[in-house]
Design an enzyme around this catalytic site. Structure first.
Site, PDB file in Angstrom:
ATOM      1  N   GLN A 154       0.890  -1.182   0.000  1.00  0.00           N
ATOM      2  CA  GLN A 154       0.000   0.000   0.000  1.00  0.00           C
ATOM      3  C   GLN A 154       0.916   1.217   0.000  1.00  0.00           C
ATOM      4  OE1 GLN A 154      -3.449  -0.221  -0.057  1.00  0.00           O
ATOM      5  NE2 GLN A 154      -3.746   1.984  -0.127  1.00  0.00           N
TER       6      GLN A 154
ATOM      7  N   LYS B 282      -1.162  -9.770 -15.320  1.00  0.00           N
ATOM      8  CA  LYS B 282      -2.128  -9.956 -14.218  1.00  0.00           C
ATOM      9  C   LYS B 282      -3.018  -8.729 -14.061  1.00  0.00           C
ATOM     10  CE  LYS B 282      -0.911  -9.971  -9.617  1.00  0.00           C
ATOM     11  NZ  LYS B 282      -0.262 -10.627  -8.467  1.00  0.00           N
TER      12      LYS B 282
END
Ligand code: R5P
Length: 297
Positions: A96, A192
């Site tokens: 994050q 992805k």
């Protein structure tokens, strides 16, 4: 004996002992427990005054470990240690690293500030550096990212004939290409798209040029395990045998290790995090780096 006094936080005893043994260093001890109200008791049982101390704590469950780790570092500093290093084979809170949605906490930065305030130095292994290309952009203390690539390459060279190295996403090309280069193996990556914490879509490239090779999926972290399970499930549909998986940080939340074992021929990991898949010890890598720091001090 020069070199750091290695002190494990609970759960890190084996790794600290292995590093201390590699370097020929002393092992120190803490006593820590929970009070009935849930607060932490901590006592440093070894003499740390004027010594270099390395606290060993892999940060796989960071919310449980972090406060105790900060208490330990602060106590050791206040008892007169010359330098306090954090050896965290797995460094948490690296993903994050920006505000993806309005109002989100950028926990990479906050966590880095906390650790930088408590320690003089950080040593870790293959942190998830993606949008921030270097630890120096997050940590204000000297912070070293060691790389397990050479150890992983040696394992693959010894155990897997005709390997084709595959990264499950484009981010993984940094370590997949490094490992492949060391053993002269072909490599590629899937594409992805992450749909949620436990949901990913993968798109493979054309693999037909490597028919007959043994696929080896290489990733830095297996967290929910969804990325590797998805990648491993696709390979037989493309005409390949079930892959071997080699990961640096085997978090394997919930039942993900069982799910991955069902679609692979073998899953191995470094011992950055203690797990049944551990096959690649990191102590030699970490001890060699700590020894080089002591020589230059
Ligand atoms: C990508 O962001 C990382 O390199 C790993 O692929 C990812 O953290 C794996 O996450 P999970 O196991 O939850 O799919």
């Amino acid at each position: 004996m020069t070199g750091p006094l290695m002190i494990p936080l609970p759960g890190n005893e084996a790794q600290a002992a292995a590093i201390a043994q590699e370097g020929g260093w002393d092992e120190g001890r803490l006593d820590t427990r929970r009070f009935p109200d849930g607060e932490t008791y901590l006592r440093v049982l070894s003499e740390v005054k004027d010594r270099e101390v390395a606290l060993v704590c892999t940060l796989v469950h960071p919310d449980d470990a972090a406060l105790r780790l900060l208490f330990a570092a602060d106590a050791i500093r206040s008892l007169g240690a010359r330098e306090v290093t954090l050896v965290a084979p797995y460094l948490a809170y690296m993903r994050q690293d920006r505000r993806f949605h309005e109002g989100e906490a950028v926990t990479s930065l906050t966590f880095a500030r906390l650790l930088s305030g408590a320690f003089d130095r950080l040593v870790t292994v293959d942190p998830h550096l993606h949008r921030h290309p270097s630890l120096a952009l997050l940590y204000s203390i000297p912070a070293t990212a060691l790389h397990a690539a050479s150890l992983m390459a040696e394992w693959i060279r010894a155990e897997v004939p005709y390997p084709l190295l595959i990264g499950p996403d484009e981010e993984s090309s940094q370590w997949v290409s490094d490992i492949a280069g060391r053993i002269g193996a072909p490599w590629t990556t899937f594409r992805k798209e992450r749909r949620g914490d436990r949901s990913v879509d993968l798109t493979p490239p054309d693999l037909s040029a490597w028919t007959g090779h043994q696929p080896v999926l290489v990733d830095d972290i297996a967290s929910s395990g969804r990325t590797l399970v998805k990648a491993a499930s696709l390979l037989p549909l493309l005409g390949f045998p079930p892959p071997v998986c080699v990961v640096v940080h085997p978090i394997f939340a919930d039942a993900s290790f069982r799910d991955l074992a069902a679609v692979t021929s073998r899953v191995v990991s470094t011992d950055a995090i203690e797990h049944p898949s551990n096959a690649i010890p990191l102590a030699p890598l970490i001890a060699a780096h700590l020894a080089s720091l002591s020589r230059t001090a």
